[in-house]
Design an enzyme around this catalytic site. Structure first.
Site, mmCIF file in Angstrom:
data_model
loop_
_atom_site.group_PDB
_atom_site.id
_atom_site.type_symbol
_atom_site.label_atom_id
_atom_site.label_comp_id
_atom_site.label_asym_id
_atom_site.label_seq_id
_atom_site.Cartn_x
_atom_site.Cartn_y
_atom_site.Cartn_z
ATOM 1 N N ASP A 1 0.576 -9.830 -4.562
ATOM 2 C CA ASP A 1 1.880 -8.868 -4.456
ATOM 3 C C ASP A 1 1.447 -7.821 -5.480
ATOM 4 O O ASP A 1 2.536 -7.156 -5.990
ATOM 5 C CB ASP A 1 2.891 -9.966 -5.347
ATOM 6 C CG ASP A 1 4.232 -9.187 -4.748
ATOM 7 O OD1 ASP A 1 4.367 -8.113 -4.198
ATOM 8 O OD2 ASP A 1 5.434 -9.545 -5.520
ATOM 9 N N GLY B 1 7.841 -4.870 -10.077
ATOM 10 C CA GLY B 1 6.325 -4.868 -9.355
ATOM 11 C C GLY B 1 5.465 -4.479 -10.490
ATOM 12 O O GLY B 1 5.485 -4.004 -11.667
ATOM 13 N N ASN C 1 9.639 -9.120 -9.282
ATOM 14 C CA ASN C 1 10.765 -10.212 -8.417
ATOM 15 C C ASN C 1 9.854 -10.963 -7.563
ATOM 16 O O ASN C 1 9.119 -10.554 -6.534
ATOM 17 C CB ASN C 1 11.469 -9.424 -7.583
ATOM 18 C CG ASN C 1 12.654 -9.967 -6.979
ATOM 19 O OD1 ASN C 1 12.646 -11.254 -6.969
ATOM 20 N ND2 ASN C 1 13.467 -9.349 -6.332
ATOM 21 N N LEU D 1 0.668 -1.219 0.026
ATOM 22 C CA LEU D 1 -0.063 -0.013 -0.012
ATOM 23 C C LEU D 1 0.838 1.223 -0.056
ATOM 24 O O LEU D 1 0.357 2.402 -0.150
ATOM 25 C CB LEU D 1 -0.976 0.075 1.171
ATOM 26 C CG LEU D 1 -2.029 -1.177 1.097
ATOM 27 C CD1 LEU D 1 -2.832 -1.169 2.408
ATOM 28 C CD2 LEU D 1 -2.785 -0.961 -0.147
#
Length: 432
Positions: free
Chosen positions: A305, A324, A278, A63
């Site tokens: 994720d 990401g 990752n 977050l």
């Protein structure tokens, strides 16, 4: 509080092994499976053709607040969660500062009470500052509201520190969640090592960088008796190590992401940084092994994720862009498209890995439609065809590999504590 009657939907409640067409009542913020004869609904929702499921639970969400509110906030991230059918999310503590004290946990809890539209369960760091050296005060952090411990984003390389963390966790019977990556083996790698990485001129990240740490964690869990959860498992070897450890009775669990289930290393062929993550996405053989692990129960949980980044960061060259992928708003559509519709997995099995199973591992009273349970509910249209439009996402970030792609299956409504929070693309209660 509004009383809702959800009428005629297919109720899927894996926690109670329930799969039937029936009505469901939401009364005073609770599930009511046996309402009184005189009860009258304030609103009736026609759920014919829809899946009525417990609100989805995401064990792995970044977050970014405090510290990187330009990427995501508790407010924007939980709205993205609601749009994805998630009613509970677990916040990763790799913020700035790191959530490694009661003050940090209380900040997340307090901010969630004012800004969040879904339930937020905070993790605390395993080590102070996530430096991998000194353990945090587990007891104090649990008392403040932490539901588990992770240094995700910074692997715990020191075996002795991980051993002590697991031994310490036994005292409280709490969960340690580990990002398994040998930094020495993975150093400089930006995509999965292999022929394509060589052709693209990119340094590879070998699969053994993950599996060697998974094997270590399995050994240490067996040695200490601690509960360990492997985050975002991505390789065939890792799945097999976990499978064998579980067969021996080791207290090890794991999760897989939608992007590792749906994509292969080919997604990196165009140097798209939206496919950079990752652990890196692997070849088809790994993807199939992950699906097999889901089907045989080795992999108990699907978690997104969700890792938001700014457009400026992701516009850098592949080697320089951060790892990401955002995933909450597309999770159900991706998983329904690649797993359920081809017949690889049933809807009940998919829902169990996103509701009952994470609730059980986290030991939270969520993920069920039992009588009297919190009325956290997702209405899912598993036939709706839609195109991912990055400008219509509720997350601040746009780093989604499915932008512009067509998916089948989408949440259409989300209830949290009996309140209708999301419906047909709109957040309805931003002041919750």
């Amino acid at each position: 509080m509004t009383t809702y009657l959800l009428q005629g939907g297919r109720i899927l409640d894996p926690a109670n092994q329930r799969d039937e067409t029936a009505d469901l009542w939401l009364v005073e913020g609770r599930i009511a499976t046996r309402p009184t004869a005189s009860l009258q609904p304030d609103e009736v929702l026609d759920c014919r053709g829809l899946i009525v499921a417990p609100g989805l639970i995401d064990m792995h969400v970044h977050l970014r607040e405090p510290g990187r509110e330009d990427k995501e906030t508790i407010a924007s991230g939980t709205r993205a969660a609601a749009a994805g059918g998630f009613t509970s999310v677990c916040a990763i503590p790799n913020t700035t500062p790191v959530i490694d004290s009661q003050t940090g946990i209380k900040f997340i809890t307090s901010r969630s009470q004012t800004d969040a539209v879904v339930n937020v369960f905070p993790y605390a760091a395993v080590t102070k500052g996530q430096k991998g050296e000194e353990l945090t005060e587990f007891g104090d952090l649990l008392q403040a509201g932490a539901v588990g411990f992770t240094d995700d984003g910074r692997p715990i390389m020191n075996n002795q520190v991980m051993r002590r963390a697991l031994e310490y966790s036994v005292t409280f019977d709490t969960l340690i969640l580990d990002h398994c990556e040998d930094l020495n083996l993975a150093e400089g790698g930006v995509m999965r090592e292999g022929e394509l990485a060589t052709r693209l001129g990119l340094r590879g990240w070998p699969s053994v960088a993950e599996s060697i740490q998974v094997a270590r964690d399995a050994e240490l869990s067996e040695f200490t008796g601690g509960r360990i959860h492997v985050m975002h498992v991505s390789t065939r070897a890792s799945v097999e190590i976990i499978r064998q450890a579980r067969a021996r009775g080791v207290r090890i669990s794991c999760e897989v992401t939608p992007h590792h289930l749906a994509l292969t290393v080919e997604a990196c062929r165009t140097y798209s940084t939206n496919a950079k993550c990752n652990p890196p996405i692997g070849p088809e053989s790994d993807r199939l092994a992950l699906i097999e692990g889901l089907l045989d129960g080795t992999i108990e949980v699907i978690a997104t994720d969700h890792a938001p980044h700014t457009e400026m960061e992701k516009d850098l060259m592949f080697t320089d862009a951060p790892n990401g992928i955002i995933g909450m708003e597309t999770a159900f559509g991706v998983l329904n498209t690649v797993l359920v519709r081809p017949g690889l997995m049933t809807l009940p099995d998919l829902i169990s890995r996103m509701t009952a199973n994470p609730a059980r591992l986290l030991r939270i009273d969520k993920g069920t439609l039992s009588d009297g349970a919190d009325a956290d509910v997702a209405l899912l249209d598993h036939e709706q065809v839609w195109t991912v439009d990055p400008e219509r996402l509720h997350s601040k970030a746009r780093n989604c590999p499915w932008n512009g792609q067509q998916l089948v299956g989408r949440p259409v409504a989300t209830f949290v504590g009996g309140e209708l929070i999301y419906r047909d693309g709109r957040i309805l209660d931003p002041a919750r």
